[in-house]
Every structure is written in C-alpha cells, then in structure tokens.
Design a protein around this motif. Structure first.
Motif, PDB file in Angstrom:
ATOM      1  N   GLN A  62       0.816  -1.207   0.000  1.00 31.60           N
ATOM      2  CA  GLN A  62       0.000   0.000   0.000  1.00 31.60           C
ATOM      3  C   GLN A  62       0.850   1.256   0.000  1.00 31.60           C
ATOM      4  OE1 GLN A  62      -2.405  -0.712   3.458  1.00 31.60           O
ATOM      5  NE2 GLN A  62      -4.050  -1.644   2.283  1.00 31.60           N
ATOM      6  N   VAL A  63       1.905   1.250   0.799  1.00 34.86           N
ATOM      7  CA  VAL A  63       2.771   2.431   0.872  1.00 34.86           C
ATOM      8  C   VAL A  63       3.554   2.608  -0.428  1.00 34.86           C
ATOM      9  CG1 VAL A  63       4.798   3.404   2.016  1.00 34.86           C
ATOM     10  CG2 VAL A  63       2.976   2.376   3.377  1.00 34.86           C
ATOM     11  N   ARG A  64       4.108   1.521  -0.939  1.00 36.23           N
ATOM     12  CA  ARG A  64       4.963   1.613  -2.128  1.00 36.23           C
ATOM     13  C   ARG A  64       4.186   2.015  -3.377  1.00 36.23           C
ATOM     14  NH1 ARG A  64       9.947   0.336  -3.708  1.00 36.23           N
ATOM     15  NH2 ARG A  64      10.317  -0.371  -5.833  1.00 36.23           N
ATOM     16  N   PHE A  65       2.989   1.454  -3.520  1.00 39.23           N
ATOM     17  CA  PHE A  65       2.219   1.728  -4.725  1.00 39.23           C
ATOM     18  C   PHE A  65       1.098   2.733  -4.509  1.00 39.23           C
ATOM     19  CE2 PHE A  65       4.203  -2.381  -5.492  1.00 39.23           C
ATOM     20  CZ  PHE A  65       4.706  -2.196  -6.771  1.00 39.23           C
ATOM     21  N   ASP A  66       1.110   3.353  -3.315  1.00 39.06           N
ATOM     22  CA  ASP A  66       0.191   4.456  -3.043  1.00 39.06           C
ATOM     23  C   ASP A  66      -1.263   4.060  -3.266  1.00 39.06           C
ATOM     24  OD1 ASP A  66      -0.353   7.858  -4.156  1.00 39.06           O
ATOM     25  OD2 ASP A  66      -0.231   7.049  -2.135  1.00 39.06           O
ATOM     26  N   LEU A  67      -1.626   2.864  -2.739  1.00 40.80           N
ATOM     27  CA  LEU A  67      -2.992   2.392  -2.918  1.00 40.80           C
ATOM     28  C   LEU A  67      -3.866   2.662  -1.694  1.00 40.80           C
ATOM     29  CD1 LEU A  67      -2.543  -1.010  -4.744  1.00 40.80           C
ATOM     30  CD2 LEU A  67      -3.355   1.147  -5.675  1.00 40.80           C
ATOM     31  N   LEU A  68      -3.299   3.412  -0.754  1.00 41.11           N
ATOM     32  CA  LEU A  68      -4.129   3.780   0.392  1.00 41.11           C
ATOM     33  C   LEU A  68      -5.249   4.691  -0.069  1.00 41.11           C
ATOM     34  CD1 LEU A  68      -1.402   4.532   3.070  1.00 41.11           C
ATOM     35  CD2 LEU A  68      -3.018   2.652   3.118  1.00 41.11           C
ATOM     36  N   PHE A  69      -6.412   4.577   0.536  1.00 42.01           N
ATOM     37  CA  PHE A  69      -7.518   5.456   0.196  1.00 42.01           C
ATOM     38  C   PHE A  69      -7.113   6.882   0.514  1.00 42.01           C
ATOM     39  CE2 PHE A  69      -9.543   1.430   1.191  1.00 42.01           C
ATOM     40  CZ  PHE A  69     -10.423   1.295   0.137  1.00 42.01           C
ATOM     41  N   LYS A  70      -7.207   7.773  -0.453  1.00 42.25           N
ATOM     42  CA  LYS A  70      -6.798   9.155  -0.250  1.00 42.25           C
ATOM     43  C   LYS A  70      -7.813  10.105  -0.841  1.00 42.25           C
ATOM     44  CE  LYS A  70      -1.762   8.890   0.036  1.00 42.25           C
ATOM     45  NZ  LYS A  70      -0.503   9.371  -0.556  1.00 42.25           N
ATOM     46  N   GLU A  71      -7.824  11.307  -0.302  1.00 44.24           N
ATOM     47  CA  GLU A  71      -8.577  12.401  -0.885  1.00 44.24           C
ATOM     48  C   GLU A  71      -7.561  13.422  -1.358  1.00 44.24           C
ATOM     49  OE1 GLU A  71     -11.735  12.251  -1.244  1.00 44.24           O
ATOM     50  OE2 GLU A  71     -12.284  10.655   0.137  1.00 44.24           O
ATOM     51  N   ASP A  72      -7.948  14.228  -2.336  1.00 43.49           N
ATOM     52  CA  ASP A  72      -7.026  15.221  -2.858  1.00 43.49           C
ATOM     53  C   ASP A  72      -7.043  16.477  -1.997  1.00 43.49           C
ATOM     54  OD1 ASP A  72      -6.367  13.585  -4.992  1.00 43.49           O
ATOM     55  OD2 ASP A  72      -8.057  14.291  -6.185  1.00 43.49           O
ATOM     56  N   ASP A  73      -6.694  16.315  -0.716  1.00 45.39           N
ATOM     57  CA  ASP A  73      -6.614  17.420   0.216  1.00 45.39           C
ATOM     58  C   ASP A  73      -5.159  17.744   0.498  1.00 45.39           C
ATOM     59  OD1 ASP A  73      -9.356  17.488   0.408  1.00 45.39           O
ATOM     60  OD2 ASP A  73      -9.407  16.130   2.132  1.00 45.39           O
ATOM     61  N   ASP A  74      -4.919  18.922   1.050  1.00 43.34           N
ATOM     62  CA  ASP A  74      -3.575  19.277   1.450  1.00 43.34           C
ATOM     63  C   ASP A  74      -3.155  18.401   2.626  1.00 43.34           C
ATOM     64  OD1 ASP A  74      -3.508  21.274  -0.465  1.00 43.34           O
ATOM     65  OD2 ASP A  74      -4.340  22.780   0.918  1.00 43.34           O
ATOM     66  N   GLU A  75      -1.868  18.096   2.681  1.00 43.93           N
ATOM     67  CA  GLU A  75      -1.389  17.260   3.766  1.00 43.93           C
ATOM     68  C   GLU A  75      -1.524  17.987   5.093  1.00 43.93           C
ATOM     69  OE1 GLU A  75       2.469  15.753   3.195  1.00 43.93           O
ATOM     70  OE2 GLU A  75       2.010  14.698   1.341  1.00 43.93           O
ATOM     71  N   GLU A  76      -1.910  17.250   6.109  1.00 43.05           N
ATOM     72  CA  GLU A  76      -2.054  17.846   7.422  1.00 43.05           C
ATOM     73  C   GLU A  76      -0.693  18.050   8.061  1.00 43.05           C
ATOM     74  OE1 GLU A  76      -5.015  16.103  10.014  1.00 43.05           O
ATOM     75  OE2 GLU A  76      -5.866  15.056   8.294  1.00 43.05           O
ATOM     76  N   GLU A  77      -0.627  19.012   8.963  1.00 37.01           N
ATOM     77  CA  GLU A  77       0.584  19.290   9.718  1.00 37.01           C
ATOM     78  C   GLU A  77       0.372  18.854  11.162  1.00 37.01           C
ATOM     79  OE1 GLU A  77       3.476  20.379   8.617  1.00 37.01           O
ATOM     80  OE2 GLU A  77       2.743  20.546   6.546  1.00 37.01           O
ATOM     81  N   PRO A  78       1.411  18.283  11.804  1.00 40.51           N
ATOM     82  CA  PRO A  78       1.259  17.890  13.211  1.00 40.51           C
ATOM     83  C   PRO A  78       1.051  19.104  14.108  1.00 40.51           C
ATOM     84  CG  PRO A  78       3.545  17.685  12.490  1.00 40.51           C
ATOM     85  CD  PRO A  78       2.732  17.964  11.261  1.00 40.51           C
ATOM     86  N   THR A  79       0.272  18.947  15.156  1.00 46.42           N
ATOM     87  CA  THR A  79      -0.023  20.045  16.082  1.00 46.42           C
ATOM     88  C   THR A  79       0.630  19.844  17.446  1.00 46.42           C
ATOM     89  OG1 THR A  79      -2.071  18.934  16.731  1.00 46.42           O
ATOM     90  CG2 THR A  79      -2.225  20.562  14.966  1.00 46.42           C
ATOM     91  N   THR A  80       1.330  18.715  17.627  1.00 45.54           N
ATOM     92  CA  THR A  80       2.037  18.462  18.881  1.00 45.54           C
ATOM     93  C   THR A  80       3.487  18.088  18.584  1.00 45.54           C
ATOM     94  OG1 THR A  80       1.454  16.109  18.882  1.00 45.54           O
ATOM     95  CG2 THR A  80      -0.080  17.623  19.969  1.00 45.54           C
ATOM     96  N   THR A  81       4.321  18.121  19.608  1.00 46.72           N
ATOM     97  CA  THR A  81       5.717  17.709  19.446  1.00 46.72           C
ATOM     98  C   THR A  81       5.812  16.193  19.533  1.00 46.72           C
ATOM     99  OG1 THR A  81       6.191  17.837  21.810  1.00 46.72           O
ATOM    100  CG2 THR A  81       6.483  19.858  20.516  1.00 46.72           C
ATOM    101  N   MET A  82       6.907  15.641  19.019  1.00 45.80           N
ATOM    102  CA  MET A  82       7.072  14.187  19.049  1.00 45.80           C
ATOM    103  C   MET A  82       7.192  13.677  20.478  1.00 45.80           C
ATOM    104  SD  MET A  82       9.773  11.800  16.981  1.00 45.80           S
ATOM    105  CE  MET A  82       8.955  12.123  15.421  1.00 45.80           C
ATOM    106  N   THR A  83       7.906  14.401  21.324  1.00 43.24           N
ATOM    107  CA  THR A  83       8.060  13.980  22.717  1.00 43.24           C
ATOM    108  C   THR A  83       6.710  13.928  23.418  1.00 43.24           C
ATOM    109  OG1 THR A  83      10.260  14.982  22.835  1.00 43.24           O
ATOM    110  CG2 THR A  83       9.151  14.515  24.924  1.00 43.24           C
ATOM    111  N   PHE A  84       5.913  14.975  23.228  1.00 38.73           N
ATOM    112  CA  PHE A  84       4.590  15.015  23.864  1.00 38.73           C
ATOM    113  C   PHE A  84       3.711  13.886  23.338  1.00 38.73           C
ATOM    114  CE2 PHE A  84       0.158  16.248  24.185  1.00 38.73           C
ATOM    115  CZ  PHE A  84       0.069  16.680  25.502  1.00 38.73           C
ATOM    116  N   SER A  85       3.769  13.621  22.053  1.00 39.22           N
ATOM    117  CA  SER A  85       2.937  12.570  21.462  1.00 39.22           C
ATOM    118  C   SER A  85       3.291  11.202  22.023  1.00 39.22           C
ATOM    119  CB  SER A  85       3.081  12.574  19.939  1.00 39.22           C
ATOM    120  OG  SER A  85       2.576  13.760  19.388  1.00 39.22           O
TER     121      SER A  85
END
Length: 364
Positions: A189-212
């Motif tokens: 799925q990752v290699r051939f991009d077969l995951l279900f997707k919408e043509d939206d802008d990519e989301e940005e994370p709202t928390t830090t990695m440590t906090f997550s």
C-alpha cells in the motif's frame, strides 16, 4: 509543551466524556456492583480510544508514510489488543474471540452501512477507489479463510482430542502467516500508493514528538487500568443482565474501541469523502483480522492459554456471509443509501441472532 497539551485536549469535542475517567476509577476501586463498574469503564475507555488515535496520527504525520503506516498498524487497535490480552490472562478465550469477531462485523456492516446510508442521502451515488477496494476485498477473503479452515479441520477430525491439538498448532502457524501477509500488505500500500486518499492538502502535526510519545503511553496505561476493571466485571454483567458472554463480546465490547472511529468515518461520508470513510472502516477490519487476531493467538501461546482461530460454526458462517455481501457491494467502486440499508439490515439480523443464540454457561 503548552501548545501541544492544548491541541491534545481540544482535538475532539468527544474529549468531554473524559469526565467519566475519574468517576469510573472511584467506583471501581470502591467495590461498586459489577454492572456499575462495567458501564462506567465502558464509557471511560471510549474517549481514551479517541485520544490514542490522535496521538498515533500525530506521530504518523511526523514520521512519513512508511513509518506512519507501521505506527497505525501497531497502535491503531491498541484498545482491542489491551482488552484481548487482559481477557486472555483471565482465561476468557470466548470473550476474546467474540470481541475480535464483533470488531470486524461492526466495521464492515454497522459503520460501512451508516457511511453508505447517510452519505448517500440526497445523492444518486458516491464513488471511491475501486483498486483499493478490490485489494481490501482480497484481504478480507483471506481473513475469512483463516477461520474457515480451522472450522473445517474440526468438523473432519476423527476425535475431539486430535482436533484440539491440531487446531491449536494450525492456529499458531496461521497466525505467523497472517502477520507476514499484513506486513507485506502495508508495504504494498505504501509503495504503490494504494491507500484510500482524498485530494486534500497534507495535514501538519499540532504536537511535538516527545509530547505525542508521552501522551500515547500515558493514555495506553489508563486504558489498561480501565480494561482490567471492565473485563473483571463481565461475569457479573452476564449474570445481572441475563445475556451470554458471546453477545457482550460481539456487540458491546467493539463499541468501546471503535466508537470514535465510527463517528469519524460517517462524518467523512456525509462530506462525500468516501475514500477516507471506506479506509477507516475497511482498514480497521483488516487490522483486526490480520494483525490483532494473530497477535492474540501468539499471546495465548505465550500465556499457555488455548487461544485458536477455531471459532464456533455459527460465528464462522456469520463472518463468511458478511464478508461475502461486503465484497460484493464495494468491488464496483460505487455506493448508495440502499446498499447502506442492506448492510445495516444484515448487522441487525446478526445482533438478534447472537442475542437469542443459546450458549454455554460463562466460564472465567
């Protein structure tokens, strides 16, 4: 850190239900009746499942598609895993099997049914990725096969002892195969991009990695505590409500881990984002069938509990029929409200069947 905490707390309106967490802990530690303990912990786990999903999604956004897919595979169904492992340690194998079955059924029939129904209201039809749907259909079919084979094995074995030993060994081997297949499906799925997707802008994370990371493990710890109380109260609930443990596992327990996902999936469908909607419902079922179930079988192997892929004939037939109708409906890449009605009708019939079906007495 403060901005991360704010984003974490305000990530969903559903978080207001977190007020039940201290209430559930108070009544659980104070020795309240089983029905009270079960109900309060049942409610408390639902917002925690949503927060686990939020923390996992944040980490996935920071890690890229490949690592993100692995994170979602590992933590996407952590509530079901925790509930399953705790129930296994208590020897509640039938409850574990029923909850696994119920999670798959609720996603492919109940959630998908509401998505098709509510998303199709006011529209002639909706469309989604046919290629990804066909891939999911094949994986769902493999999940069903992994349960059909042990059932056929049991029906054709000469003695009950031979069947029990053979099915356990078969389940251990099959569990390893399913985990390999699930890993390869993620890579595909990752290699051939077969995951279900919408043509939206990519989301940005709202928390830090440590906090997550910290929030992920903290919430998982809370889920474990609530799950321990919940599982411990099942026997009392079965006796008080006069229901069988299979109904509790198939119908009630899946609501806990999937409630937040159910709302998200239906919301996307109503916005005509069917690829995202289908992804939530189908992918969750595949994670349960190809990842969570094999892990629980292996966990039972480690704990010395005879957890196998042999479900009762009745449950196996129900799953086979459900996957058959779902695969038939999604393979054309189109959906409408009538198809949603068919799926909901199927789930209602199955729920009634589990309610009225005679089962053996609870054993814990």
């Amino acid at each position: 850190m403060s901005s991360s905490f704010k984003a974490f707390v305000t990530s969903s309106k559903f978080n207001i239900v977190c007020v039940f967490i201290p209430i559930a802990l108070f009544f659980s530690f104070s020795g309240a009746p089983a029905t009270v303990v079960f109900t309060l912990n049942f409610i408390a786990i639902m917002p925690l499942a949503k927060l686990l999903g939020f923390a996992t999604e944040e980490l996935a956004l920071m890690s890229g598609p490949t690592v993100g897919a692995l994170l979602n595979a590992t933590f996407g169904n952590v509530v079901e895993l925790i509930l399953g492992v705790i129930a296994l340690k208590d020897g509640l194998i039938r409850v574990v099997q029923a909850s696994v079955m119920g999670s798959i059924l609720s996603n492919i029939l109940l959630v998908l049914g509401f998505c098709f129904l509510l998303g199709g209201v006011g529209r002639v039809e909706q469309q989604f990725s046919m290629t990804a749907a066909q891939t999911s259909s094949s994986l769902l079919a493999l999940t069903t096969l992994s349960l059909l084979v042990p059932a056929a094995f049991s029906a054709t074995a000469d003695t009950a002892e031979e069947a029990e030993i053979g099915i356990l060994n078969l389940s251990h081997g099959t569990a390893l195969v399913l985990l390999v297949v699930y890993g390869l499906s993620l890579l595909f799925q990752v290699r051939f991009d077969l995951l279900f997707k919408e043509d939206d802008d990519e989301e940005e994370p709202t928390t830090t990695m440590t906090f997550s990371f910290l929030s992920l493990f903290a919430v998982a710890g809370l889920v474990s505590i609530h799950a321990d109380f919940l599982v411990g109260a099942i026997e009392g609930v079965v006796e008080s409500w006069e229901v069988n443990e299979t109904f509790v596992g198939v119908i009630l327990l899946p609501i806990i881990g999937n409630a937040a996902e159910h709302v998200s999936s239906v919301t996307f469908a109503m916005k005509n984002k069917m690829n995202l909607s289908i992804n939530i419902a189908i992918s969750s079922s595949l994670q349960i069938g190809l990842f969570v179930t094999p892990v629980l079988v292996i966990a039972g192997w480690i704990f010395g509990q005879p957890m196998s892929l042999f479900f009762e004939d009745f449950e196996t037939v129900v799953l086979f029929s459900s996957v058959l109708i779902v695969n038939y409906l999604i393979q054309d890449g189109h959906s409408n409200w009538l198809e949603g009605t068919l799926l909901l009708a199927s789930y209602t019939i199955i729920a009634m069947a589990f309610w009225f079906h005679p089962t053996t007495a609870f054993s814990g």
